[in-house]
Scaffold this motif. Structure first.
Motif, PDB file in Angstrom:
ATOM      1  N   LYS A  67      47.013  43.748  34.171  1.00 19.55           N
ATOM      2  CA  LYS A  67      46.315  43.060  34.999  1.00 19.55           C
ATOM      3  C   LYS A  67      44.683  44.307  36.181  1.00 19.55           C
ATOM      4  O   LYS A  67      44.145  43.166  36.419  1.00 19.55           O
ATOM      5  CB  LYS A  67      46.657  42.850  36.884  1.00 19.55           C
ATOM      6  N   LYS A  68      45.286  45.599  36.076  1.00 18.04           N
ATOM      7  CA  LYS A  68      43.856  46.062  36.831  1.00 18.04           C
ATOM      8  C   LYS A  68      43.520  46.832  35.957  1.00 18.04           C
ATOM      9  O   LYS A  68      42.277  46.685  36.113  1.00 18.04           O
ATOM     10  CB  LYS A  68      45.203  47.682  37.744  1.00 18.04           C
TER      11      LYS A  68
ATOM     12  N   LYS B  65      37.519  45.828  33.361  1.00 21.66           N
ATOM     13  CA  LYS B  65      37.366  43.704  34.108  1.00 21.66           C
ATOM     14  C   LYS B  65      36.467  44.028  34.711  1.00 21.66           C
ATOM     15  O   LYS B  65      35.955  45.119  34.220  1.00 21.66           O
ATOM     16  CB  LYS B  65      38.859  43.913  34.834  1.00 21.66           C
TER      17      LYS B  65
ATOM     18  N   GLY C 283      35.102  43.326  37.635  1.00 22.01           N
ATOM     19  CA  GLY C 283      34.976  42.569  39.194  1.00 22.01           C
ATOM     20  C   GLY C 283      36.674  42.730  39.401  1.00 22.01           C
ATOM     21  O   GLY C 283      37.409  43.566  38.071  1.00 22.01           O
ATOM     22  N   ASP C 284      37.432  41.283  39.558  1.00 21.83           N
ATOM     23  CA  ASP C 284      38.412  41.804  39.534  1.00 21.83           C
ATOM     24  C   ASP C 284      38.944  40.213  37.912  1.00 21.83           C
ATOM     25  O   ASP C 284      39.877  39.417  37.775  1.00 21.83           O
ATOM     26  CB  ASP C 284      38.734  40.214  40.654  1.00 21.83           C
ATOM     27  N   GLN C 285      37.900  40.531  36.906  1.00 25.42           N
ATOM     28  CA  GLN C 285      38.513  39.085  36.042  1.00 25.42           C
ATOM     29  C   GLN C 285      37.800  39.581  34.946  1.00 25.42           C
ATOM     30  O   GLN C 285      38.220  41.143  34.688  1.00 25.42           O
ATOM     31  CB  GLN C 285      37.074  38.034  35.687  1.00 25.42           C
TER      32      GLN C 285
ATOM     33  N   ASP D  81      37.065  40.837  30.863  1.00 28.62           N
ATOM     34  CA  ASP D  81      35.483  40.189  30.433  1.00 28.62           C
ATOM     35  C   ASP D  81      35.801  39.911  28.527  1.00 28.62           C
ATOM     36  O   ASP D  81      35.940  40.580  28.439  1.00 28.62           O
ATOM     37  CB  ASP D  81      35.147  41.840  30.262  1.00 28.62           C
TER      38      ASP D  81
ATOM     39  N   ASP E  79      45.506  34.139  32.539  1.00 28.33           N
ATOM     40  CA  ASP E  79      44.776  34.520  31.532  1.00 28.33           C
ATOM     41  C   ASP E  79      44.852  34.892  30.619  1.00 28.33           C
ATOM     42  O   ASP E  79      44.353  35.742  29.376  1.00 28.33           O
ATOM     43  CB  ASP E  79      44.787  36.467  32.405  1.00 28.33           C
TER      44      ASP E  79
END
Length: 82
Positions: free
Chosen positions: A8-9, A29, A31-33, A35, A68
């Protein structure tokens, strides 16, 4: 053999094991998404380099959202046909 380790990180670590050797790539990632575009491109590149590999193992951390994981699996499925 391909393993997608999903964190997740950190993002997605792609581990390609072939004939006793491992090659590791990391899709960080944005940002917080995750790729997904870069993941798809990398999986297509791996498939072209290793057409004999048919199996991808998905190894997510426990805190990765199900939605995700579904998107990651979709990118892997799309890469098979290229």
């Amino acid at each position: 053999h391909i393993t997608l380790e999903v964190d997740k990180k950190a993002g997605i670590k792609i581990v390609v094991s072939n004939q006793g050797q491992e090659k590791v790539d990391v899709i960080a990632k944005v940002g917080d998404q995750f790729d997904y575009t870069s993941l798809y491109s990398k999986l297509v590149e791996i498939k072209q380099a290793h057409p004999e590999i048919f199996k991808i193992d998905l190894s997510p951390e426990s805190d990765v959202a199900y939605k995700d994981l579904v998107k990651i699996m979709d990118q892997a499925r799309k890469s098979r046909s290229n």
